[in-house]
Design an enzyme around this catalytic site. Structure first.
Site, PDB file in Angstrom:
ATOM      1  N   HIS A  61      -3.109  -5.699   2.543  1.00  0.00           N
ATOM      2  CA  HIS A  61      -2.801  -5.961   4.049  1.00  0.00           C
ATOM      3  C   HIS A  61      -3.325  -6.990   4.483  1.00  0.00           C
ATOM      4  CE1 HIS A  61      -1.578  -1.546   4.571  1.00  0.00           C
ATOM      5  NE2 HIS A  61      -2.583  -1.185   3.672  1.00  0.00           N
ATOM      6  N   CYS A  72       0.868  -1.305  -0.119  1.00  0.00           N
ATOM      7  CA  CYS A  72      -0.155  -0.057  -0.080  1.00  0.00           C
ATOM      8  C   CYS A  72       1.030   1.226  -0.039  1.00  0.00           C
ATOM      9  CB  CYS A  72      -0.857  -0.183   1.194  1.00  0.00           C
ATOM     10  SG  CYS A  72      -2.495   0.947   1.000  1.00  0.00           S
TER      11      CYS A  72
END
Ligand code: GLN
Length: 257
Positions: free
Chosen positions: A206, A103
């Site tokens: 994630h 990310c």
């Protein structure tokens, strides 16, 4: 593994970039997974935390991990990344080191991240991607079918959790890590997710990513050891639990999409 290699333990050095600022959604679990999967194979692991002001010796580290973080955290580390780390990390890429960015870390492997109504946050350009903030956050479970070029043997699907406003677009030198089955991925438009270029990998997964995607963890370990020792065949580990968990997440994600 041949006897000669068993005697002198293989050693892996992991460089963990900005652990205090860039580690959301359990991203530190990726470090634990790499550490554990090496120790199950009697591979010695050193984890070096690399924070603000720290210098990097590109010849010493085999695998770099860069977790996610909110815009604020990305801004805090930005000047350090440009002025102290950029040159050394780009040298590490030339030396063949392996990189995993999640990310916010993924975004800063690219050329820049353009937050909404804010100055660009420059990246280090080791992935040919750019990111601009959209006006809607992309949040939820994500399932990705990995690029067949990565030759996953056991399971081609990867699972995780995404939460980002950044929309990432790939340039010619970057290859998608995979295609979105469930979720938004890079930009919620072209169904691609993540990117890789040589040994540099980035994605929006994630969770943390690696405990539920053991084959990707092993790909990173194998490539990092190969940079040092030449070809290495990793001992197979029983991933029944990991793949069962992955299967459950895939089912749940497909049900609630
Ligand atoms: N701040 C970035 C974004 O919103 C990255 C977020 C993250 O790492 N979870 O897109």
């Amino acid at each position: 593994m041949e006897d000669s290699k068993k005697n002198d333990r293989l050693r892996l050095v992991i460089g963990w970039l900005y652990p205090k600022y860039m580690s959301t959604y359990g991203d530190r679990g990726n470090i634990l997974t790499l550490w554990q999967r090496c120790h199950w194979r009697n591979i010695d692991v050193t984890v070096k935390e690399i924070d603000l002001e720290d210098k990097i010796n590109p010849a010493y580290i085999d695998l770099y991990f860069f977790g996610g973080g909110q815009d604020q955290a990305q801004k805090i580390i930005s000047s350090d990344l440009q002025t102290i780390k950029r040159g050394q990390l780009r040298k590490a890429v030339r030396l063949g080191a392996v990189f995993l960015g999640i990310c916010g870390g993924y975004q800063l492997f690219g050329h820049y991240y353009r937050p909404a109504n804010e100055m660009d946050i420059p990246g280090i350009g080791i992935l040919d991607v750019i990111t601009t903030a959209g006006n809607k956050r992309m949040i939820g479970n994500i399932v990705v079918e990995t690029n067949e070029k990565l030759k996953f043997k056991k399971e081609r699907l990867m699972v995780g959790f995404e939460n980002h406003s950044g929309k990432t677009y790939l340039g010619k030198r970057a290859t998608p890590l995979g295609n979105v089955v469930v979720g938004f991925g890079n930009n919620g438009e072209d169904r691609t997710e993540g990117a890789y270029q040589g040994n540099v990998f980035g994605c929006y997964l994630h969770g943390p990513l690696l405990p539920k995607n053991p084959e990707f963890a092993d790909l990173l370990i194998e490539r990092a050891l190969e940079k040092k020792y030449g070809h290495v065949d990793l001992t197979q580990i029983d991933d029944t639990l990991e793949l069962e968990t992955q299967g459950n997440v895939i089912e749940r994600a497909k049900k609630i999409q």
